[in-house]
Design a protein around this motif. Structure first.
Motif, PDB file in Angstrom:
ATOM      1  N   ASP A  40      28.888  37.894  45.256  1.00 37.73           N
ATOM      2  CA  ASP A  40      27.812  38.462  44.473  1.00 37.73           C
ATOM      3  C   ASP A  40      28.136  38.203  43.000  1.00 37.73           C
ATOM      4  OD1 ASP A  40      26.036  40.097  43.253  1.00 37.73           O
ATOM      5  OD2 ASP A  40      26.399  41.827  44.561  1.00 37.73           O
ATOM      6  N   LYS A  43      29.422  40.951  40.866  1.00 34.79           N
ATOM      7  CA  LYS A  43      30.841  41.346  41.012  1.00 34.79           C
ATOM      8  C   LYS A  43      31.675  40.675  39.913  1.00 34.79           C
ATOM      9  CE  LYS A  43      35.000  40.767  43.732  1.00 34.79           C
ATOM     10  NZ  LYS A  43      35.675  40.512  44.968  1.00 34.79           N
ATOM     11  N   GLY A  47      32.215  43.601  37.960  1.00 34.59           N
ATOM     12  CA  GLY A  47      33.435  44.031  38.660  1.00 34.59           C
ATOM     13  C   GLY A  47      34.701  43.604  37.930  1.00 34.59           C
ATOM     14  N   GLU A  92      53.286  28.283  30.933  1.00 37.44           N
ATOM     15  CA  GLU A  92      53.808  28.389  32.297  1.00 37.44           C
ATOM     16  C   GLU A  92      53.237  27.258  33.140  1.00 37.44           C
ATOM     17  OE1 GLU A  92      52.009  31.556  34.861  1.00 37.44           O
ATOM     18  OE2 GLU A  92      51.410  32.377  32.927  1.00 37.44           O
ATOM     19  N   CYS A 130      52.746  34.846  31.155  1.00 45.88           N
ATOM     20  CA  CYS A 130      51.855  34.927  29.991  1.00 45.88           C
ATOM     21  C   CYS A 130      52.508  35.533  28.756  1.00 45.88           C
ATOM     22  CB  CYS A 130      50.621  35.754  30.319  1.00 45.88           C
ATOM     23  SG  CYS A 130      49.785  35.228  31.794  1.00 45.88           S
ATOM     24  N   PRO A 169      41.183  35.081  46.372  1.00 46.42           N
ATOM     25  CA  PRO A 169      40.674  36.159  45.509  1.00 46.42           C
ATOM     26  C   PRO A 169      40.932  35.905  44.022  1.00 46.42           C
ATOM     27  CG  PRO A 169      41.937  37.081  47.348  1.00 46.42           C
ATOM     28  CD  PRO A 169      42.104  35.592  47.412  1.00 46.42           C
ATOM     29  N   LYS A 220      46.326  43.116  43.678  1.00 43.10           N
ATOM     30  CA  LYS A 220      46.289  44.552  43.353  1.00 43.10           C
ATOM     31  C   LYS A 220      47.644  45.019  42.831  1.00 43.10           C
ATOM     32  CE  LYS A 220      42.040  45.021  44.431  1.00 43.10           C
ATOM     33  NZ  LYS A 220      41.041  45.208  43.385  1.00 43.10           N
ATOM     34  N   SER A 222      49.708  43.181  41.209  1.00 40.93           N
ATOM     35  CA  SER A 222      49.878  42.651  39.850  1.00 40.93           C
ATOM     36  C   SER A 222      49.203  43.562  38.821  1.00 40.93           C
ATOM     37  CB  SER A 222      49.332  41.216  39.748  1.00 40.93           C
ATOM     38  OG  SER A 222      47.921  41.189  39.736  1.00 40.93           O
ATOM     39  N   HIS A 265      46.760  40.976  26.486  1.00 43.44           N
ATOM     40  CA  HIS A 265      46.654  39.902  27.470  1.00 43.44           C
ATOM     41  C   HIS A 265      45.500  40.283  28.408  1.00 43.44           C
ATOM     42  CE1 HIS A 265      47.239  37.064  30.564  1.00 43.44           C
ATOM     43  NE2 HIS A 265      47.615  37.964  31.453  1.00 43.44           N
ATOM     44  N   PRO A 267      43.742  39.022  31.689  1.00 46.23           N
ATOM     45  CA  PRO A 267      43.513  38.146  32.847  1.00 46.23           C
ATOM     46  C   PRO A 267      42.042  38.150  33.238  1.00 46.23           C
ATOM     47  CG  PRO A 267      44.633  40.176  33.500  1.00 46.23           C
ATOM     48  CD  PRO A 267      44.597  40.163  32.011  1.00 46.23           C
ATOM     49  N   ASN A 324      40.875  33.427  32.141  1.00 47.65           N
ATOM     50  CA  ASN A 324      42.284  33.664  31.813  1.00 47.65           C
ATOM     51  C   ASN A 324      42.922  32.364  31.337  1.00 47.65           C
ATOM     52  OD1 ASN A 324      44.884  34.633  31.598  1.00 47.65           O
ATOM     53  ND2 ASN A 324      45.132  35.171  33.759  1.00 47.65           N
ATOM     54  N   SER A 360      53.666  38.104  34.205  1.00 46.19           N
ATOM     55  CA  SER A 360      54.069  38.452  35.566  1.00 46.19           C
ATOM     56  C   SER A 360      55.537  38.130  35.785  1.00 46.19           C
ATOM     57  CB  SER A 360      53.216  37.677  36.571  1.00 46.19           C
ATOM     58  OG  SER A 360      51.931  38.216  36.567  1.00 46.19           O
TER      59      SER A 360
HETATM   60  P1  HMG Z   1      39.261  41.189  44.437  1.00 41.88           P
HETATM   61  O1  HMG Z   1      39.749  41.114  45.813  1.00 41.88           O
HETATM   62  O2  HMG Z   1      38.100  40.350  44.080  1.00 41.88           O
HETATM   63  O3  HMG Z   1      38.988  42.718  44.044  1.00 41.88           O
HETATM   64  O4  HMG Z   1      40.450  40.848  43.444  1.00 41.88           O
HETATM   65  P2  HMG Z   1      37.842  43.714  44.471  1.00 41.88           P
HETATM   66  O5  HMG Z   1      37.137  43.286  45.710  1.00 41.88           O
HETATM   67  O6  HMG Z   1      38.500  45.040  44.460  1.00 41.88           O
HETATM   68  O7  HMG Z   1      36.777  43.643  43.279  1.00 41.88           O
HETATM   69  C1  HMG Z   1      37.131  43.808  41.937  1.00 41.88           C
HETATM   70  C2  HMG Z   1      36.193  44.856  41.318  1.00 41.88           C
HETATM   71  O8  HMG Z   1      34.827  44.403  41.445  1.00 41.88           O
HETATM   72  C3  HMG Z   1      36.241  46.241  41.979  1.00 41.88           C
HETATM   73  O9  HMG Z   1      36.117  47.216  40.944  1.00 41.88           O
HETATM   74  C4  HMG Z   1      34.977  46.256  42.825  1.00 41.88           C
HETATM   75  O10 HMG Z   1      34.488  47.577  43.073  1.00 41.88           O
HETATM   76  C5  HMG Z   1      34.031  45.477  41.928  1.00 41.88           C
HETATM   77  P3  HMG Z   1      37.206  48.421  40.788  1.00 41.88           P
HETATM   78  O11 HMG Z   1      37.230  49.119  42.092  1.00 41.88           O
HETATM   79  O12 HMG Z   1      38.538  47.725  40.509  1.00 41.88           O
HETATM   80  O13 HMG Z   1      36.711  49.199  39.614  1.00 41.88           O
HETATM   81  N1  HMG Z   1      32.873  44.923  42.633  1.00 41.88           N
HETATM   82  C6  HMG Z   1      31.627  44.893  42.118  1.00 41.88           C
HETATM   83  N2  HMG Z   1      31.143  45.337  40.939  1.00 41.88           N
HETATM   84  C7  HMG Z   1      29.796  45.145  40.705  1.00 41.88           C
HETATM   85  N3  HMG Z   1      28.971  44.526  41.582  1.00 41.88           N
HETATM   86  C8  HMG Z   1      29.420  44.098  42.780  1.00 41.88           C
HETATM   87  C9  HMG Z   1      30.806  44.262  43.085  1.00 41.88           C
HETATM   88  N4  HMG Z   1      31.594  43.935  44.147  1.00 41.88           N
HETATM   89  C10 HMG Z   1      32.835  44.358  43.857  1.00 41.88           C
HETATM   90  N5  HMG Z   1      28.600  43.493  43.636  1.00 41.88           N
HETATM   91  C11 HMG Z   1      41.680  40.535  41.463  1.00 41.88           C
HETATM   92  C12 HMG Z   1      40.395  41.049  42.060  1.00 41.88           C
HETATM   93  C13 HMG Z   1      41.644  40.672  39.958  1.00 41.88           C
HETATM   94  C14 HMG Z   1      42.871  41.344  42.016  1.00 41.88           C
HETATM   95  C15 HMG Z   1      41.853  39.035  41.880  1.00 41.88           C
HETATM   96  O14 HMG Z   1      40.844  38.274  41.273  1.00 41.88           O
HETATM   97  C16 HMG Z   1      43.207  38.440  41.540  1.00 41.88           C
HETATM   98  O15 HMG Z   1      44.141  38.519  42.325  1.00 41.88           O
HETATM   99  N6  HMG Z   1      43.345  37.784  40.322  1.00 41.88           N
HETATM  100  C17 HMG Z   1      44.604  37.185  39.895  1.00 41.88           C
HETATM  101  C18 HMG Z   1      45.636  38.223  39.515  1.00 41.88           C
HETATM  102  C19 HMG Z   1      45.343  38.926  38.215  1.00 41.88           C
HETATM  103  O16 HMG Z   1      44.576  38.472  37.393  1.00 41.88           O
HETATM  104  N7  HMG Z   1      46.044  40.067  37.983  1.00 41.88           N
HETATM  105  C20 HMG Z   1      45.913  40.826  36.768  1.00 41.88           C
HETATM  106  C21 HMG Z   1      47.208  41.489  36.347  1.00 41.88           C
HETATM  107  S1  HMG Z   1      48.595  40.375  36.355  1.00 41.88           S
HETATM  108  C22 HMG Z   1      48.432  39.430  34.905  1.00 41.88           C
HETATM  109  O17 HMG Z   1      47.651  39.733  34.062  1.00 41.88           O
HETATM  110  C23 HMG Z   1      49.319  38.229  34.767  1.00 41.88           C
HETATM  111  C24 HMG Z   1      48.631  36.905  34.976  1.00 41.88           C
HETATM  112  O18 HMG Z   1      47.812  36.588  33.865  1.00 41.88           O
HETATM  113  C25 HMG Z   1      49.668  35.816  35.228  1.00 41.88           C
HETATM  114  C26 HMG Z   1      50.770  35.628  34.210  1.00 41.88           C
HETATM  115  O19 HMG Z   1      51.362  36.546  33.681  1.00 41.88           O
HETATM  116  O20 HMG Z   1      51.114  34.465  34.026  1.00 41.88           O
HETATM  117  C27 HMG Z   1      47.723  36.922  36.188  1.00 41.88           C
END
Ligand code: HMG
Length: 439
Positions: A40, A43, A47, A92, A130, A169, A220, A222, A265, A267, A324, A360
């Motif tokens: 969607d 999202k 989201g 990285e 990062c 994801p 999650k 992370s 930072h 993401p 990101n 990370s």
């Molecule tokens: P996901 O499985 O898509 O999560 O993963 P989700 O299904 O829980 O959905 C995310 C949000 O969208 C939720 O909101 C849903 O409710 C909402 P929340 O409950 O959190 O408030 N949602 C909607 N909202 C509106 N309309 C809709 C709808 N459907 C769902 N229709 C995740 C999300 C970010 C975990 C995934 O994309 C991921 O794994 N990303 C990569 C990891 C990441 O970015 N982590 C962040 C912290 S770590 C970091 O920053 C370091 C990094 O940059 C690396 C480095 O350091 O080098 C990653």
């Protein structure tokens, strides 16, 4: 007294291709990507907060992105190469296990300024996911604070291509870009406080094994690591800031009340929307117990919304429009924040701001800075918003070919013609890379 050192100017490089995740004017309208992923589009926009992800073209790697950002910084400031003591790279997504991106960038710049023009300029590659940009910057600050710069400058460039497997994801949280910082004494933009908070742990939230071009992530987990490390780094910064007398909180005040603009930072933008809550809520057991409900309720409060919109939100536009860019994320958001405030005529001169970096693995750093009186004229020349406008969308088919490094079936060598910039020409069978400036 310590010499005032900090960031004098910022140049961002943003790839000119993007993949649209959501139409910002019609979030409910499916996009090619949301249809392909049976998801969607709202999202993505509501989201996680991302509308578009920057996608590098076939001739772009992390070295090219860095060289383009640095070249713009040098040209805009009319810097003589001999006045650059160091050009350090944070990344990285380096291109070699031994040769640093800094050496390839050196070579590209010498194509423009002449062979040997940078022979007295040092360079190294920093790696810690990062957060390495904060490490690189801290090293340059220490060098200048120690009185070793002798009137010379340093450039820190963060450059990365964020890539997760197709259909995973993490896929909607990709992006790419570079940001170059000119670091010198008596800078025009920001002087940085000699107080830097840190929090580090060994974590399995995100990593990229040597054999893989895409990252492995426990999404999650992370997010929790990010919030915990950021909170720890802010606490460390706060203890040092109070002990050194940089910030004094009066009765009933939080230290955050003494911080104006903030960049993190990012993401994805929703992540930064969660940061201040963890930072200001001090009762840890209670915070953990009520975390989910508390976060939602807190974010809806008028006070949070006002502070967030005033201090953080403008910078997040970069992450919403570009995704990101790992090590380049926080300083790209800082660039967007300062440019937007400058264009709007906001008076930030003399105000203290804060930066939160997370990498990370994991480590966070928290730092603070003072906006200089003459910051506006410099920030207005970043051209950041214009670079975001000057892009073209890719189709999902083009995106997947670029992502997987496949050949275009119609024989095209790239999607978008290079425009006065450094490009990757080829990689030899031994893995050596050749670059040139495409006029
Ligand atoms: P996901 O499985 O898509 O999560 O993963 P989700 O299904 O829980 O959905 C995310 C949000 O969208 C939720 O909101 C849903 O409710 C909402 P929340 O409950 O959190 O408030 N949602 C909607 N909202 C509106 N309309 C809709 C709808 N459907 C769902 N229709 C995740 C999300 C970010 C975990 C995934 O994309 C991921 O794994 N990303 C990569 C990891 C990441 O970015 N982590 C962040 C912290 S770590 C970091 O920053 C370091 C990094 O940059 C690396 C480095 O350091 O080098 C990653």
């Amino acid at each position: 007294m310590r010499t005032a050192v900090g960031i004098d100017d910022i140049a961002v490089y943003i790839p000119r291709l993007y993949l649209e995740l959501a139409d910002e004017n019609r979030p409910e309208k499916p996009t090619e990507f949301s249809l392909a992923r049976k998801s969607d589009s709202s999202k993505y926009l509501h989201g996680i907060g991302i509308a578009k992800m920057s996608i590098p073209d076939t001739y772009q790697d992390s070295a090219v992105l860095a060289a383009n950002a640095i070249f713009e910084l040098i040209e805009r400031n009319n810097i003589h190469p001999a006045s650059l003591a160091r050009i350090d790279i944070a990344t990285e997504t380096g291109v070699d296990e031994s040769k640093p991106v800094a050496a390839y960038v050196h070579g590209m710049l010498e194509q423009k300024y002449g062979k040997g023009s940078l022979k007295r300029t040092s360079g190294v590659e920093y790696k810690f996911a990062c957060v390495s940009t904060a490490d690189a910057l801290e090293s340059s600050l220490d060098w200048a604070w120690a009185g070793r710069s002798n009137g010379k400058y340093s450039i820190i460039c963060a450059t990365d291509i964020a890539r997760y497997p197709l259909t995973s994801p993490g896929e909607p949280t990709q992006g790419a870009g570079a940001v170059a910082l000119l670091v010198k004494e008596h800078p025009r933009l920001l002087t940085i406080d000699p107080v830097i908070g840190v929090h580090m742990e060994d974590e399995d939230d995100f990593w990229r094994p040597l054999f893989s071009t895409t990252a492995v992530v426990h999404g999650k987990h992370s997010e929790r690591c990010y919030l915990r490390a950021m909170e720890g780094a802010v606490d460390d910064w706060a203890e040092q800031a109070v002990a050194s007398g940089i910030v004094k909180a009066g009765p009933g005040e939080s230290l955050v009340d003494h911080i104006g603009p903030m960049s993190f930072h990012v993401p994805y933008p929703k992540m930064a929307g969660e940061e201040p809550k963890a930072d200001v809520y001090k009762k840890r057991e209670e915070f953990e117990k009520a975390e989910a409900d508390y976060m939602k309720l807190f974010m809806e409060t008028h006070q949070f919304q006002t502070e967030y919109l005033d201090k953080v939100a403008d910078g997040l536009v970069h992450a919403r429009e570009s995704g990101n860019s790992y090590s380049a994320s926080e300083k790209s958001c800082l660039s967007m924040l300062l440019e937007t405030k400058a264009m709007r005529g906001t008076d930030l001169g003399g105000k203290r701001g804060g930066s939160g970096n997370y990498g990370s693995g994991c480590k966070a750093k928290a730092s603070s800075w003072i906006v200089q009186e003459e910051w506006t004229a410099t920030a207005k020349k970043f051209g950041h918003a214009e670079k975001l406008r000057h892009r073209r969308p890719v189709s999902i088919a083009e995106y997947e070919i670029l992502h997987e490094g496949n050949l275009f079936p119609d024989g095209r060598k790239f999607v978008s013609e290079p425009e006065n910039e450094f490009v990757l020409v080829d990689v030899t069978s031994q893995g050596y890379r050749h670059y040139k400036f495409a006029d």
